[in-house]
Design a protein around this motif. Sequence first.
Motif, PDB file in Angstrom:
ATOM      1  N   PHE A 164     -13.028   6.679   8.352  1.00 47.63           N
ATOM      2  CA  PHE A 164     -11.966   5.680   8.237  1.00 47.63           C
ATOM      3  C   PHE A 164     -11.542   5.515   6.781  1.00 47.63           C
ATOM      4  O   PHE A 164     -10.350   5.536   6.456  1.00 47.63           O
ATOM      5  N   LYS A 165     -12.526   5.369   5.897  1.00 41.67           N
ATOM      6  CA  LYS A 165     -12.209   5.191   4.475  1.00 41.67           C
ATOM      7  C   LYS A 165     -11.554   6.433   3.893  1.00 41.67           C
ATOM      8  O   LYS A 165     -10.622   6.335   3.095  1.00 41.67           O
ATOM      9  N   SER A 166     -12.019   7.607   4.296  1.00 41.59           N
ATOM     10  CA  SER A 166     -11.438   8.837   3.762  1.00 41.59           C
ATOM     11  C   SER A 166     -10.009   9.043   4.260  1.00 41.59           C
ATOM     12  O   SER A 166      -9.154   9.537   3.526  1.00 41.59           O
ATOM     13  N   THR A 167      -9.742   8.642   5.521  1.00 40.80           N
ATOM     14  CA  THR A 167      -8.389   8.755   6.054  1.00 40.80           C
ATOM     15  C   THR A 167      -7.444   7.811   5.324  1.00 40.80           C
ATOM     16  O   THR A 167      -6.311   8.179   4.969  1.00 40.80           O
ATOM     17  N   TYR A 168      -7.901   6.573   5.082  1.00 45.23           N
ATOM     18  CA  TYR A 168      -7.075   5.621   4.337  1.00 45.23           C
ATOM     19  C   TYR A 168      -6.782   6.149   2.936  1.00 45.23           C
ATOM     20  O   TYR A 168      -5.640   6.090   2.450  1.00 45.23           O
ATOM     21  N   ALA A 169      -7.815   6.671   2.278  1.00 45.35           N
ATOM     22  CA  ALA A 169      -7.638   7.197   0.925  1.00 45.35           C
ATOM     23  C   ALA A 169      -6.680   8.376   0.913  1.00 45.35           C
ATOM     24  O   ALA A 169      -5.887   8.549  -0.025  1.00 45.35           O
ATOM     25  N   GLU A 170      -6.717   9.199   1.955  1.00 44.63           N
ATOM     26  CA  GLU A 170      -5.844  10.370   2.037  1.00 44.63           C
ATOM     27  C   GLU A 170      -4.380   9.962   2.060  1.00 44.63           C
ATOM     28  O   GLU A 170      -3.520  10.637   1.483  1.00 44.63           O
ATOM     29  N   TYR A 171      -4.086   8.828   2.717  1.00 41.32           N
ATOM     30  CA  TYR A 171      -2.698   8.392   2.840  1.00 41.32           C
ATOM     31  C   TYR A 171      -2.265   7.417   1.756  1.00 41.32           C
ATOM     32  O   TYR A 171      -1.107   7.420   1.334  1.00 41.32           O
ATOM     33  N   PHE A 172      -3.165   6.559   1.292  1.00 43.68           N
ATOM     34  CA  PHE A 172      -2.759   5.470   0.404  1.00 43.68           C
ATOM     35  C   PHE A 172      -3.425   5.485  -0.971  1.00 43.68           C
ATOM     36  O   PHE A 172      -3.116   4.642  -1.799  1.00 43.68           O
ATOM     37  N   ASN A 173      -4.327   6.410  -1.226  1.00 43.16           N
ATOM     38  CA  ASN A 173      -4.975   6.453  -2.535  1.00 43.16           C
ATOM     39  C   ASN A 173      -5.215   7.901  -2.944  1.00 43.16           C
ATOM     40  O   ASN A 173      -6.282   8.262  -3.435  1.00 43.16           O
ATOM     41  N   ASN A 174      -4.191   8.699  -2.752  1.00 38.30           N
ATOM     42  CA  ASN A 174      -4.310  10.137  -2.958  1.00 38.30           C
ATOM     43  C   ASN A 174      -3.760  10.514  -4.330  1.00 38.30           C
ATOM     44  O   ASN A 174      -2.565  10.365  -4.594  1.00 38.30           O
ATOM     45  N   GLN A 175      -4.630  11.008  -5.194  1.00 36.08           N
ATOM     46  CA  GLN A 175      -4.217  11.372  -6.543  1.00 36.08           C
ATOM     47  C   GLN A 175      -3.295  12.598  -6.560  1.00 36.08           C
ATOM     48  O   GLN A 175      -2.645  12.883  -7.570  1.00 36.08           O
ATOM     49  N   ARG A 176      -3.253  13.326  -5.436  1.00 35.11           N
ATOM     50  CA  ARG A 176      -2.452  14.552  -5.395  1.00 35.11           C
ATOM     51  C   ARG A 176      -1.028  14.311  -4.916  1.00 35.11           C
ATOM     52  O   ARG A 176      -0.268  15.258  -4.715  1.00 35.11           O
ATOM     53  N   ILE A 177      -0.636  13.032  -4.743  1.00 27.23           N
ATOM     54  CA  ILE A 177       0.678  12.736  -4.169  1.00 27.23           C
ATOM     55  C   ILE A 177       1.815  13.320  -5.000  1.00 27.23           C
ATOM     56  O   ILE A 177       2.824  13.770  -4.459  1.00 27.23           O
ATOM     57  N   ALA A 178       1.666  13.344  -6.331  1.00 27.68           N
ATOM     58  CA  ALA A 178       2.725  13.888  -7.181  1.00 27.68           C
ATOM     59  C   ALA A 178       2.977  15.353  -6.864  1.00 27.68           C
ATOM     60  O   ALA A 178       4.126  15.807  -6.787  1.00 27.68           O
ATOM     61  N   ARG A 179       1.903  16.106  -6.654  1.00 33.64           N
ATOM     62  CA  ARG A 179       2.054  17.525  -6.307  1.00 33.64           C
ATOM     63  C   ARG A 179       2.685  17.688  -4.928  1.00 33.64           C
ATOM     64  O   ARG A 179       3.531  18.560  -4.721  1.00 33.64           O
ATOM     65  N   PHE A 180       2.283  16.835  -3.977  1.00 33.17           N
ATOM     66  CA  PHE A 180       2.855  16.916  -2.641  1.00 33.17           C
ATOM     67  C   PHE A 180       4.361  16.684  -2.663  1.00 33.17           C
ATOM     68  O   PHE A 180       5.115  17.346  -1.964  1.00 33.17           O
ATOM     69  N   ASN A 225       0.823  -1.209   0.000  1.00 34.69           N
ATOM     70  CA  ASN A 225       0.000   0.000   0.000  1.00 34.69           C
ATOM     71  C   ASN A 225       0.861   1.266   0.000  1.00 34.69           C
ATOM     72  O   ASN A 225       0.513   2.265  -0.635  1.00 34.69           O
ATOM     73  N   VAL A 226       2.004   1.218   0.687  1.00 38.56           N
ATOM     74  CA  VAL A 226       2.922   2.358   0.674  1.00 38.56           C
ATOM     75  C   VAL A 226       3.598   2.476  -0.688  1.00 38.56           C
ATOM     76  O   VAL A 226       3.713   3.568  -1.262  1.00 38.56           O
ATOM     77  N   ALA A 227       4.033   1.344  -1.240  1.00 39.85           N
ATOM     78  CA  ALA A 227       4.724   1.342  -2.529  1.00 39.85           C
ATOM     79  C   ALA A 227       3.816   1.848  -3.653  1.00 39.85           C
ATOM     80  O   ALA A 227       4.268   2.570  -4.553  1.00 39.85           O
ATOM     81  N   MET A 228       2.548   1.485  -3.607  1.00 39.48           N
ATOM     82  CA  MET A 228       1.611   1.924  -4.646  1.00 39.48           C
ATOM     83  C   MET A 228       1.453   3.441  -4.653  1.00 39.48           C
ATOM     84  O   MET A 228       1.306   4.057  -5.709  1.00 39.48           O
ATOM     85  N   GLU A 229       1.506   4.046  -3.476  1.00 36.47           N
ATOM     86  CA  GLU A 229       1.368   5.502  -3.392  1.00 36.47           C
ATOM     87  C   GLU A 229       2.546   6.191  -4.063  1.00 36.47           C
ATOM     88  O   GLU A 229       2.365   7.142  -4.831  1.00 36.47           O
ATOM     89  N   TYR A 230       3.753   5.716  -3.823  1.00 35.01           N
ATOM     90  CA  TYR A 230       4.928   6.339  -4.424  1.00 35.01           C
ATOM     91  C   TYR A 230       5.051   6.014  -5.908  1.00 35.01           C
ATOM     92  O   TYR A 230       5.657   6.770  -6.675  1.00 35.01           O
ATOM     93  N   HIS A 231       4.468   4.901  -6.304  1.00 29.93           N
ATOM     94  CA  HIS A 231       4.483   4.531  -7.717  1.00 29.93           C
ATOM     95  C   HIS A 231       3.713   5.549  -8.560  1.00 29.93           C
ATOM     96  O   HIS A 231       3.955   5.692  -9.769  1.00 29.93           O
ATOM     97  N   ARG A 232       2.788   6.279  -7.954  1.00 30.88           N
ATOM     98  CA  ARG A 232       2.045   7.312  -8.683  1.00 30.88           C
ATOM     99  C   ARG A 232       2.980   8.427  -9.159  1.00 30.88           C
ATOM    100  O   ARG A 232       2.739   9.056 -10.189  1.00 30.88           O
ATOM    101  N   TYR A 233       4.019   8.679  -8.400  1.00 35.68           N
ATOM    102  CA  TYR A 233       4.965   9.735  -8.743  1.00 35.68           C
ATOM    103  C   TYR A 233       6.184   9.185  -9.470  1.00 35.68           C
ATOM    104  O   TYR A 233       6.607   9.726 -10.492  1.00 35.68           O
ATOM    105  N   PHE A 234       6.743   8.102  -8.953  1.00 39.77           N
ATOM    106  CA  PHE A 234       7.908   7.476  -9.571  1.00 39.77           C
ATOM    107  C   PHE A 234       7.419   6.319 -10.449  1.00 39.77           C
ATOM    108  O   PHE A 234       7.429   5.162 -10.042  1.00 39.77           O
ATOM    109  N   SER A 235       6.995   6.638 -11.666  1.00 39.06           N
ATOM    110  CA  SER A 235       6.392   5.627 -12.534  1.00 39.06           C
ATOM    111  C   SER A 235       7.388   4.583 -13.025  1.00 39.06           C
ATOM    112  O   SER A 235       6.988   3.533 -13.546  1.00 39.06           O
ATOM    113  N   ASP A 236       8.683   4.850 -12.853  1.00 37.53           N
ATOM    114  CA  ASP A 236       9.677   3.868 -13.288  1.00 37.53           C
ATOM    115  C   ASP A 236       9.994   2.834 -12.207  1.00 37.53           C
ATOM    116  O   ASP A 236      10.882   2.003 -12.380  1.00 37.53           O
TER     117      ASP A 236
END
Length: 233
Positions: free
Chosen positions: A171-187, A119-130
Amino acid sequence: LSYYLSYRAADVMALNIPVRAEGRRKVQFSNPFGETRMVLVQKKSRSNAGEEKVITDLRTFPSDTVYVQANEFNRHLYQTFYKLTGRKAILSEVSGTSQDELLIRVARGKIRYALCQENVAMEYHRYFSDLDISVLAFPLFTYGWVTGDQSDSLQIELNEWLSAFKSTGQFKSTYAEYFNNQRIARFMQSEYFSVTGNKLSPFDDAIREHSKMIMWDWRLVASLIYEESNFQV
């Protein structure tokens, strides 16, 4: 990590700790509230001459170093991965380093391999596509928080709170904020992204200074300010 509970330097470890029999010998687990897997993190293969090919099967893993977060509760998971590589992987536990930092080191070519929760790796994969995170290092496991074995009442209270929290949409919104956040690249491009920088806000110096008055960790105070006002003045 269990050191802090054993010597009562902390009461609760609010981390995603794998619920395993090995850990139960040291601490008390809350009821599981999530699940994930462990994956091998590497960079995707490229066409340049001499570039190593991406690992697709652990049975073909070379004799190479794999960096992991120093965490006594994860060691059984690491050892399972080690066996799957035919005992060829060289596991290097890194103290004081988060999974986030290991992922970034792989993405920037500073290390070749790391193990991280999916779940952590998937979040960073949004930014580091390689990054390649497709190779399973350990199958699905549940995780929870832990308390020391001195207090059954604290564990009961924690379970009641988690049960009530999971029944809400928060609970679902908190999980999404950390692990399914489309804005991670901007962050990650922000100078206040703490994993890659050393700033949390434009007011860090003031927060550090005034936090001493109440003997709180300044980072906790900064997180409270962020939740309350997002540092807006």
